[in-house]
Design an enzyme around this catalytic site. Structure first.
Site, PDB file in Angstrom:
ATOM      1  N   PHE A 225      22.615  86.272  37.085  1.00  9.40           N
ATOM      2  CA  PHE A 225      22.216  84.921  37.471  1.00  9.40           C
ATOM      3  C   PHE A 225      22.143  84.074  36.188  1.00  9.40           C
ATOM      4  O   PHE A 225      21.146  83.446  35.889  1.00  9.40           O
ATOM      5  CB  PHE A 225      20.858  84.914  38.187  1.00  9.40           C
ATOM      6  CG  PHE A 225      20.753  85.879  39.337  1.00  9.40           C
ATOM      7  CD1 PHE A 225      21.255  85.533  40.582  1.00  9.40           C
ATOM      8  CD2 PHE A 225      20.155  87.125  39.172  1.00  9.40           C
ATOM      9  CE1 PHE A 225      21.159  86.414  41.654  1.00  9.40           C
ATOM     10  CE2 PHE A 225      20.061  88.013  40.232  1.00  9.40           C
ATOM     11  CZ  PHE A 225      20.554  87.665  41.479  1.00  9.40           C
ATOM     12  N   ASP A 254      27.420  85.047  37.423  1.00  9.22           N
ATOM     13  CA  ASP A 254      26.864  83.966  38.247  1.00  9.22           C
ATOM     14  C   ASP A 254      27.861  83.657  39.358  1.00  9.22           C
ATOM     15  O   ASP A 254      29.062  83.902  39.210  1.00  9.22           O
ATOM     16  CB  ASP A 254      26.595  82.709  37.414  1.00  9.22           C
ATOM     17  CG  ASP A 254      25.540  81.809  38.059  1.00  9.22           C
ATOM     18  OD1 ASP A 254      24.372  81.849  37.648  1.00  9.22           O
ATOM     19  OD2 ASP A 254      25.899  81.063  39.007  1.00  9.22           O
ATOM     20  N   SER A 255      27.356  83.107  40.463  1.00 13.05           N
ATOM     21  CA  SER A 255      28.260  82.769  41.566  1.00 13.05           C
ATOM     22  C   SER A 255      28.745  81.330  41.479  1.00 13.05           C
ATOM     23  O   SER A 255      29.449  80.861  42.363  1.00 13.05           O
ATOM     24  CB  SER A 255      27.561  83.017  42.906  1.00 13.05           C
ATOM     25  OG  SER A 255      26.357  82.309  42.947  1.00 13.05           O
ATOM     26  N   ASN A 288      28.950  87.808  43.047  1.00  7.92           N
ATOM     27  CA  ASN A 288      27.616  88.026  43.569  1.00  7.92           C
ATOM     28  C   ASN A 288      26.949  89.152  42.764  1.00  7.92           C
ATOM     29  O   ASN A 288      27.527  90.222  42.599  1.00  7.92           O
ATOM     30  CB  ASN A 288      27.753  88.436  45.045  1.00  7.92           C
ATOM     31  CG  ASN A 288      26.418  88.536  45.729  1.00  7.92           C
ATOM     32  OD1 ASN A 288      25.446  89.029  45.172  1.00  7.92           O
ATOM     33  ND2 ASN A 288      26.383  88.057  46.961  1.00  7.92           N
ATOM     34  N   CYS A 349      10.989  83.079  40.502  1.00  6.92           N
ATOM     35  CA  CYS A 349      10.532  81.686  40.409  1.00  6.92           C
ATOM     36  C   CYS A 349      10.071  81.205  41.786  1.00  6.92           C
ATOM     37  O   CYS A 349      10.047  80.016  42.063  1.00  6.92           O
ATOM     38  CB  CYS A 349      11.630  80.790  39.851  1.00  6.92           C
ATOM     39  SG  CYS A 349      13.114  80.768  40.843  1.00  6.92           S
TER      40      CYS A 349
HETATM   41  N1  SAH Z   1      18.825  82.277  33.656  1.00  5.04           N
HETATM   42  C1  SAH Z   1      19.367  80.938  33.816  1.00  5.04           C
HETATM   43  C2  SAH Z   1      18.892  80.264  35.089  1.00  5.04           C
HETATM   44  C3  SAH Z   1      19.244  81.008  36.379  1.00  5.04           C
HETATM   45  S1  SAH Z   1      19.142  80.038  37.834  1.00  5.04           S
HETATM   46  C4  SAH Z   1      19.033  80.121  32.566  1.00  5.04           C
HETATM   47  O1  SAH Z   1      18.317  80.620  31.692  1.00  5.04           O
HETATM   48  O2  SAH Z   1      19.520  78.991  32.455  1.00  5.04           O
HETATM   49  C5  SAH Z   1      19.821  81.058  39.051  1.00  5.04           C
HETATM   50  C6  SAH Z   1      21.340  81.169  39.047  1.00  5.04           C
HETATM   51  O3  SAH Z   1      21.695  82.132  40.025  1.00  5.04           O
HETATM   52  C7  SAH Z   1      22.130  79.924  39.396  1.00  5.04           C
HETATM   53  O4  SAH Z   1      22.988  79.619  38.338  1.00  5.04           O
HETATM   54  C8  SAH Z   1      22.951  80.287  40.664  1.00  5.04           C
HETATM   55  O5  SAH Z   1      24.263  79.772  40.616  1.00  5.04           O
HETATM   56  C9  SAH Z   1      22.983  81.790  40.569  1.00  5.04           C
HETATM   57  N2  SAH Z   1      23.094  82.557  41.822  1.00  5.04           N
HETATM   58  C10 SAH Z   1      22.445  82.374  42.986  1.00  5.04           C
HETATM   59  N3  SAH Z   1      22.709  83.382  43.855  1.00  5.04           N
HETATM   60  C11 SAH Z   1      23.554  84.232  43.204  1.00  5.04           C
HETATM   61  C12 SAH Z   1      24.167  85.474  43.547  1.00  5.04           C
HETATM   62  N4  SAH Z   1      23.946  86.048  44.722  1.00  5.04           N
HETATM   63  N5  SAH Z   1      24.964  86.076  42.642  1.00  5.04           N
HETATM   64  C13 SAH Z   1      25.182  85.501  41.439  1.00  5.04           C
HETATM   65  N6  SAH Z   1      24.599  84.349  41.049  1.00  5.04           N
HETATM   66  C14 SAH Z   1      23.809  83.712  41.918  1.00  5.04           C
END
Ligand code: SAH
Length: 407
Positions: A225, A254-255, A288, A349
């Site tokens: 993520f 990330d997705s 994902n 969060c």
């Molecule tokens: N760690 C990051 C913030 C993460 S926010 C930082 O420090 O800036 C959460 C992220 O998860 C988002 O970018 C969103 O696009 C991604 N996301 C949501 N569901 C997801 C999934 N199932 N697989 C991969 N990424 C996902």
């Protein structure tokens, strides 16, 4: 002056200075969207001045608990000035700063982030929507800046019966901005990025990750993520400081493809060569996280540092049960591919998941994965996202540093 009369026994929460009045607590009364109402107990005693939200379950949000306080532009300007001044008390090491954090700053529904010389605001409640012009002027005055971009497109607006609004509210300028956080550079687009453009709340945890990388000289890092790769840049910065870049492998998942492209760009922006010139191997997977973790388990691919920073699975307590299973699942999968002695930084969060519950979820994930770990540290939102005593809902971001016991 319009009034809201509460049902008997419903005055306690306001008396403890919790700023929300739920629909179910109200006996009678009403007003226009965002209008100031006098909230009183069942026998007419003054409790608070509040902004009325006709369409929300949170039917009113308190501005003040002082009967003699006038709710006007000057009062709201004083709250803005105080919020801005408070940020000067922290050593944030960044020019990306959360200046106003809603309820914690006495401004329910208002979020203001500063990125360099640009302010980005979210007006997420009927009260701050009604006072938008005055608040925008007050924020520019308090900061001495001239540009304010509105990103009132968060889902909370619908619950208030408000339509999404985005664009320049005051001044004009580029929406593409580069901020400095600790020693490194991060770019963002205030018009298209998540939230106001960036996740400022994770600033201290990114710094902590850099320190851990420096101390432990991570060889294989998995950033799940990753959004625009903040934790990946942090790891690289830590490894560089340790003189340990050569041979490091970093996988960022990330997705969101635009976020990943920016993550890749962040390597170059910070002087790291994603093409392998410094002996770094950097992969960016548009996928994902669940799928990737399962694939890595199958392939026997392991890591000595993993970050799990998923989006909000449980916005409220009502979603807690399903969300708990989702958190447990990703933590279980991640722990399975964590090397003995490795470090997992895991976050939630979700306002609906307490710190205590999160701890239990991660512990139970460890049990299911058959992995013994220490909870080495607790992490939380950076201090410009403060909590207040009266408003426990303000504690939304919690993190744990789990160290897998060495073999
Ligand atoms: N760690 C990051 C913030 C993460 S926010 C930082 O420090 O800036 C959460 C992220 O998860 C988002 O970018 C969103 O696009 C991604 N996301 C949501 N569901 C997801 C999934 N199932 N697989 C991969 N990424 C996902």
């Amino acid at each position: 002056m319009k009034t809201l009369r509460l049902k008997p026994g419903k005055e306690r929460s306001l008396q403890r200075r919790h700023p929300w009045v739920f629909e179910s607590a109200i006996a009678r009364g009403g007003a226009d969207s965002g209008e100031t109402v006098r909230v009183e107990s069942h026998d007419g005693a003054f409790l608070a001045w509040a902004a009325f939200s006709p369409e929300s379950k949170i039917r009113a949000r308190a501005w003040s608990f002082t009967e003699t306080q006038r709710i006007d532009a000057a009062f709201l300007a004083s709250l803005c000035a105080r919020a801005v001044a408070a940020r000067g008390l922290f050593d944030l090491q960044s020019d990306g700063v959360r200046l106003v954090h809603g309820e914690a700053d006495g401004l329910p529904g208002l979020i203001v982030d500063r990125y360099g010389d640009t302010l980005v605001a979210q007006f997420l409640s009927a009260g701050v929507e009604r006072w938008k012009g005055a608040l925008a002027d007050a924020l520019l005055k308090a900061t001495g800046l001239s540009k304010l971009y509105e990103r009132s497109d968060a889902s909370g607006r619908e619950r208030e019966g408000l339509k999404p609004v985005t664009g320049w509210l005051r001044g004009e300028g580029p929406t593409e901005i580069v901020i400095r956080e600790h020693g490194w550079k991060l770019s963002l687009d205030i018009a298209t990025g998540h939230k106001t453009g960036f996740y400022l709340d994770q600033r201290d945890s990114r710094q902590r990750f850099a320190e851990l990388a420096q101390h432990r000289r991570f060889r294989r890092v998995l950033n799940c993520f990753c959004y625009t790769g903040g934790f990946t840049v942090a790891a690289l910065a830590g490894l560089k400081a340790a003189g340990a870049l050569e041979g490091a492998q970093l996988v960022s998942v990330d997705s969101s493809l635009p976020a990943l492209e920016r993550a890749r760009g962040h390597l170059a922006l910070n002087g790291f060569d994603a093409a392998g010139g410094q002996g770094i191997e950097a992969e960016f997977l548009d996928a994902n996280v669940n799928t990737v973790l399962r694939e890595f388990i199958e392939q026997g691919r392991t890591f000595d540092a993993i970050v799990l920073d998923p989006p909000k699975f449980a916005p409220t307590v009502a979603h807690a049960e399903r969300a708990s299973r989702a958190y447990k699942d990703i933590n279980r999968l991640a722990l399975k591919i964590l090397e003995p002695g490795g470090v997992l930084l895991t976050f939630s969060c979700s306002g609906g998941i307490s710190a205590d519950l999160f701890h239990k979820i991660v512990a139970s994930a460890g049990l299911d994965a058959g992995v013994d770990g220490y909870i080495a540290e607790r992490l939380g939102a950076a201090p410009d996202h403060p909590m207040t005593i009266e408003f426990p809902e303000g504690e939304y971001l919690k993190g744990l540093v789990v160290v897998r016991k060495p073999a």
